[in-house]
Design an enzyme around this catalytic site. Structure first.
Site, PDB file in Angstrom:
ATOM      1  N   TYR A 119       1.883  10.266  -0.004  1.00 33.29           N
ATOM      2  CA  TYR A 119       0.550  10.343  -0.606  1.00 33.29           C
ATOM      3  C   TYR A 119       0.084  11.774  -0.863  1.00 33.29           C
ATOM      4  O   TYR A 119      -1.022  12.005  -1.323  1.00 33.29           O
ATOM      5  CB  TYR A 119      -0.476   9.600   0.259  1.00 33.29           C
ATOM      6  CG  TYR A 119      -0.358   8.087   0.157  1.00 33.29           C
ATOM      7  CD1 TYR A 119       0.741   7.489  -0.439  1.00 33.29           C
ATOM      8  CD2 TYR A 119      -1.349   7.260   0.657  1.00 33.29           C
ATOM      9  CE1 TYR A 119       0.863   6.107  -0.524  1.00 33.29           C
ATOM     10  CE2 TYR A 119      -1.244   5.881   0.577  1.00 33.29           C
ATOM     11  CZ  TYR A 119      -0.133   5.311  -0.021  1.00 33.29           C
ATOM     12  OH  TYR A 119      -0.043   3.932  -0.098  1.00 33.29           O
ATOM     13  N   LYS A 165      11.165   3.953   9.334  1.00 32.63           N
ATOM     14  CA  LYS A 165      12.382   3.409   8.723  1.00 32.63           C
ATOM     15  C   LYS A 165      13.464   4.477   8.873  1.00 32.63           C
ATOM     16  O   LYS A 165      14.033   4.976   7.899  1.00 32.63           O
ATOM     17  CB  LYS A 165      12.095   3.060   7.247  1.00 32.63           C
ATOM     18  CG  LYS A 165      13.194   2.321   6.544  1.00 32.63           C
ATOM     19  CD  LYS A 165      13.344   0.869   6.960  1.00 32.63           C
ATOM     20  CE  LYS A 165      14.488   0.222   6.192  1.00 32.63           C
ATOM     21  NZ  LYS A 165      14.794  -1.145   6.661  1.00 32.63           N
ATOM     22  N   ASP A 198      10.021  -2.772   8.154  1.00 29.70           N
ATOM     23  CA  ASP A 198      10.204  -4.095   7.527  1.00 29.70           C
ATOM     24  C   ASP A 198      10.157  -5.202   8.583  1.00 29.70           C
ATOM     25  O   ASP A 198       9.422  -6.184   8.442  1.00 29.70           O
ATOM     26  CB  ASP A 198      11.483  -4.151   6.677  1.00 29.70           C
ATOM     27  CG  ASP A 198      12.690  -3.508   7.335  1.00 29.70           C
ATOM     28  OD1 ASP A 198      12.538  -2.897   8.416  1.00 29.70           O
ATOM     29  OD2 ASP A 198      13.801  -3.618   6.780  1.00 29.70           O
ATOM     30  N   ASP A 222      -1.113   2.560   5.292  1.00 28.38           N
ATOM     31  CA  ASP A 222      -1.949   1.975   4.247  1.00 28.38           C
ATOM     32  C   ASP A 222      -1.565   0.508   4.076  1.00 28.38           C
ATOM     33  O   ASP A 222      -2.416  -0.389   4.039  1.00 28.38           O
ATOM     34  CB  ASP A 222      -1.725   2.757   2.941  1.00 28.38           C
ATOM     35  CG  ASP A 222      -2.697   2.355   1.846  1.00 28.38           C
ATOM     36  OD1 ASP A 222      -3.687   1.662   2.151  1.00 28.38           O
ATOM     37  OD2 ASP A 222      -2.460   2.738   0.683  1.00 28.38           O
ATOM     38  N   ASP A 226      -3.681  -3.316   5.525  1.00 31.99           N
ATOM     39  CA  ASP A 226      -4.121  -4.468   4.721  1.00 31.99           C
ATOM     40  C   ASP A 226      -3.481  -5.750   5.271  1.00 31.99           C
ATOM     41  O   ASP A 226      -4.127  -6.800   5.341  1.00 31.99           O
ATOM     42  CB  ASP A 226      -3.731  -4.300   3.243  1.00 31.99           C
ATOM     43  CG  ASP A 226      -4.764  -3.510   2.428  1.00 31.99           C
ATOM     44  OD1 ASP A 226      -5.399  -2.610   3.007  1.00 31.99           O
ATOM     45  OD2 ASP A 226      -4.931  -3.774   1.232  1.00 31.99           O
TER      46      ASP A 226
HETATM   47 MG    MG Z   1      -5.328   0.786   1.160  1.00 30.81          MG
END
Ligand code: MG
Ligand code: NAI
Length: 325
Positions: A119, A165, A198, A222, A226
């Site tokens: 990001y 990962k 994962d 992020d 969610d």
């Molecule tokens: Mg978000």
């Protein structure tokens, strides 16, 4: 007196901010609110999604209370987090009694690194080849991992789980995992483990009770926040805080939700609980608890917006909460 920069932003950001303000105004708090613009509309009006004056106010005051941005989110909220060096993004996911959801016993806190990873926005294109650079540093990784163990201690939590990962991204995730294991050994009172991201997504769905404090890099954080919100009733319930050494930004996990914006049906709970995270940050614990209890009561009675099966409008739900204060 604390000076709070209020940025409603776009879409439902404005609707849920009005709702949170209605609730905050029920309490006698020594806060001055400075309303500022940012987001898609600000870009149209001032040519800049995060206008200079907004950034200046955010830098010189005590905290930012943020609603949501739309398509300019990367230029607004991601930039604000970087500029204010709020390195820790704290995202609790908790089941509420009476809310229909996948699990009624989830209670985890996701701690997302907030200053680097993919990001950072270091993306390039050369002749049809697009390249993104992932930055993971020892300094930022150690800071966020230590923060998560300290948070676990402070909150009386028993386990910290790291997500990465490292089998594929051997350098970047490898560094994060190795630092995690090293720091974990300094906290023998706190259990620790780490999973590949994962597999962790599956465990989070099949066995979310395992997760207590979760620490991970920016993009994974992020995504899994969610996911975690989805386990307990959706984004309408998910608050968050961005904490740095000097600054703090409080924002719900959700975005501008253009699919429901303008209808007055957004769930204000995420934004209201975000405001309680701000109250706790400033030491107004009793006031925060008061609002949290009012939110819980309203949710338990099913007096909610349509996302949770209720019939109330955003402001009606906020009024129900305010009335209980
Ligand atoms: Mg978000
Ligand atoms: P979103 O988080 O805005 O919405 C995802 C889904 O959850 C939608 O179906 C929405 O209706 C629902 N939802 C979200 N908050 C809700 C609430 N309070 N009550 C009831 N339902 C709610 O994510 P989406 O749709 O991917 O993005 C919409 C816009 O928001 C985009 O322009 C995106 O760039 C921006 N965005 C901004 C963020 C920020 O400012 N922090 C974060 C995520 C997206």
């Amino acid at each position: 007196m604390k000076r709070i920069v209020v940025i409603p932003g776009d879409g439902i950001g404005r609707e849920v901010m009005d709702a949170a303000m209605l609730v905050l105004e029920e309490l006698d708090l020594p806060f001055d609110y400075i309303w500022m613009d940012a987001g898609d509309d600000a870009e149209k009006r001032y040519g800049k999604a995060l206008p200079d004056e907004t950034l200046e106010e955010a830098k010189k005051n005590d905290a930012v209370l943020f609603g949501a941005a739309g398509e300019t989110a990367a230029d607004v909220i991601v930039k604000l987090r970087f500029e204010l060096e709020t390195f820790a993004n704290i995202r609790p996911a908790k089941s509420f009694p009476g809310v229909k959801c996948l699990y009624d016993d989830v209670d985890m806190i996701i701690v997302r690194e907030n200053t680097e990873c993919l990001y950072k926005g270091l993306e390039y294109e050369v002749d049809g080849v697009t390249i993104a650079t992932r930055i993971i540093t020892r300094k930022a990784s150690e800071r966020i991992i230590r923060y998560s163990f300290e948070l676990a201690r402070k909150e009386g939590r028993k386990r910290v789980t790291a997500l990465h990962k490292a089998n594929v991204m051997r350098k970047t995730c490898g560094l994060f995992r190795d630092i995690f294991r090293g720091v974990a050994s300094e906290y023998p009172d706190i259990e620790s483990n780490d999973y590949y991201i994962d597999a962790a997504c599956m465990y989070m769905v099949t066995n979310p009770q395992h997760f207590d404090v979760v620490v991970t890099t920016n993009m994974f954080g992020d995504i899994v926040s969610d996911l975690a919100a989805g386990l307990v009733g959706g984004l309408g319930l998910a608050p968050s805080a961005n904490i740095g050494e000097r600054h703090a930004i409080f924002e719900p996990v959700h975005g501008a939700a253009f699919d429901i914006a303008g209808k007055g049906i957004a769930n204000p709970t995420a934004m209201i609980l975000t405001a309680t995270m701000m109250l706790r940050h400033f030491g107004y614990i009793e006031e925060a608890k008061k609002i949290e209890r009012a939110v819980e009561a309203v949710l338990a009675e099913g007096k909610t917006t349509p996302d949770l099966g209720g019939k109330l409008k955003t402001m009606e739900m906020a009024e129900e909460i305010a009335r209980r204060l």
